[in-house]
Design an enzyme around this catalytic site. Structure first.
Site, PDB file in Angstrom:
ATOM      1  NE  ARG A  62      -2.538  -1.534   3.199  1.00 62.86           N
ATOM      2  CZ  ARG A  62      -2.345  -2.831   3.502  1.00 62.86           C
ATOM      3  NH1 ARG A  62      -2.739  -3.764   2.664  1.00 62.86           N
ATOM      4  NH2 ARG A  62      -1.768  -3.172   4.637  1.00 62.86           N
ATOM      5  CD  GLU A  99       0.569 -12.164  16.658  1.00 62.24           C
ATOM      6  OE1 GLU A  99       0.099 -11.775  15.568  1.00 62.24           O
ATOM      7  OE2 GLU A  99      -0.125 -12.576  17.596  1.00 62.24           O
TER       8      GLU A  99
HETATM    9  P1  AMP Z   1       4.711  -2.909  11.304  1.00 58.98           P
HETATM   10  O1  AMP Z   1       5.954  -3.488  10.673  1.00 58.98           O
HETATM   11  O2  AMP Z   1       4.230  -3.708  12.466  1.00 58.98           O
HETATM   12  O3  AMP Z   1       4.885  -1.444  11.617  1.00 58.98           O
HETATM   13  O4  AMP Z   1       3.558  -3.049  10.235  1.00 58.98           O
HETATM   14  C1  AMP Z   1       3.479  -2.155   9.178  1.00 58.98           C
HETATM   15  C2  AMP Z   1       3.028  -2.822   7.906  1.00 58.98           C
HETATM   16  O5  AMP Z   1       1.929  -3.690   8.128  1.00 58.98           O
HETATM   17  C3  AMP Z   1       2.576  -1.766   6.930  1.00 58.98           C
HETATM   18  O6  AMP Z   1       3.143  -2.058   5.660  1.00 58.98           O
HETATM   19  C4  AMP Z   1       1.068  -1.852   6.918  1.00 58.98           C
HETATM   20  O7  AMP Z   1       0.586  -1.826   5.612  1.00 58.98           O
HETATM   21  C5  AMP Z   1       0.722  -3.165   7.604  1.00 58.98           C
HETATM   22  N1  AMP Z   1      -0.211  -3.025   8.729  1.00 58.98           N
HETATM   23  C6  AMP Z   1       0.070  -3.271  10.025  1.00 58.98           C
HETATM   24  N2  AMP Z   1      -0.993  -3.105  10.807  1.00 58.98           N
HETATM   25  C7  AMP Z   1      -1.999  -2.729   9.990  1.00 58.98           C
HETATM   26  C8  AMP Z   1      -3.383  -2.378  10.196  1.00 58.98           C
HETATM   27  N3  AMP Z   1      -3.953  -2.410  11.416  1.00 58.98           N
HETATM   28  N4  AMP Z   1      -4.105  -2.026   9.116  1.00 58.98           N
HETATM   29  C9  AMP Z   1      -3.543  -1.993   7.892  1.00 58.98           C
HETATM   30  N5  AMP Z   1      -2.267  -2.307   7.637  1.00 58.98           N
HETATM   31  C10 AMP Z   1      -1.502  -2.676   8.662  1.00 58.98           C
END
Ligand code: AMP
Length: 174
Positions: A62, A99
């Site tokens: 995205r 996770e």
């Molecule tokens: P993180 O590495 O945990 O910061 O996760 C970020 C990535 O996961 C991004 O590329 C987001 O597109 C996706 N992502 C994580 N949580 C969500 C959420 N609640 N809604 C949409 N996309 C998410």
């Protein structure tokens, strides 16, 4: 364009997607609305223009939807940061914690280099693992991270803590 337009009403929360316990932030209502989409791009551009950004690194998938419009407006080049195995040429890889287990992202080895200032763009920062890995990749290329920009920050997951010293922009905070 009106960069002050409140973007929050254009984000739809989908409970338990893609799995139980995740509140998925669906940005498609924002993307399809001409005024909201424009206001979002304007808000990013206002923050980063004049800062010497030469490339915008967009995170699969995205981040791609936001970042190419921003790169165009900043007159910067575009660098896709992709999931493992998608880029066809020589890559650098960085891993991050999920996770359960780990995942990797990749960038082409010639995507940027010394003298480049790279703005990283993604839709959401959650735990910050993806953004940190992307920053590591940019620095592995010998380029400088100009900053990190997100449409949405899930502040309760404390992703910023993984990006100490970085310039961070988020347009919507939960
Ligand atoms: P993180 O590495 O945990 O910061 O996760 C970020 C990535 O996961 C991004 O590329 C987001 O597109 C996706 N992502 C994580 N949580 C969500 C959420 N609640 N809604 C949409 N996309 C998410």
């Amino acid at each position: 364009m009106n960069a002050a337009l409140d973007l929050l009403p254009f984000v739809r929360e989908i409970p338990d997607f893609p799995k139980k316990g995740i509140g998925f932030k669906d940005i498609t209502p924002l993307l399809k609305d001409p005024k909201a989409f424009s206001a979002m791009v304007d808000a990013f551009v206002e923050r980063w223009e004049g800062k010497g950004v030469t490339r915008v690194a967009v995170i699969e998938s995205r981040g791609f939807l936001l970042g190419s419009a921003i790169a165009h407006r900043l007159r910067a080049g575009l660098i896709p940061v992709r999931k493992k195995g998608k880029l066809p040429w020589k890559t650098h890889q960085a891993s991050y914690q999920l996770e359960y287990g780990t995942d990797s992202i990749e960038v082409h080895q010639d995507a940027a280099g010394a003298g480049d200032k790279v703005l990283l763009v993604d839709d959401v920062i959650a735990t910050g693992g993806t953004a940190k890995a992307a920053c590591d990749l940019v620095e592995k290329l010998g380029a400088q991270v100009a900053g990190v920009a997100f449409l949405i920050e899930l502040s309760f997951l404390k992703g910023r803590a993984k990006l100490p010293g970085r310039e961070i922009q988020s347009l919507i905070t939960y």
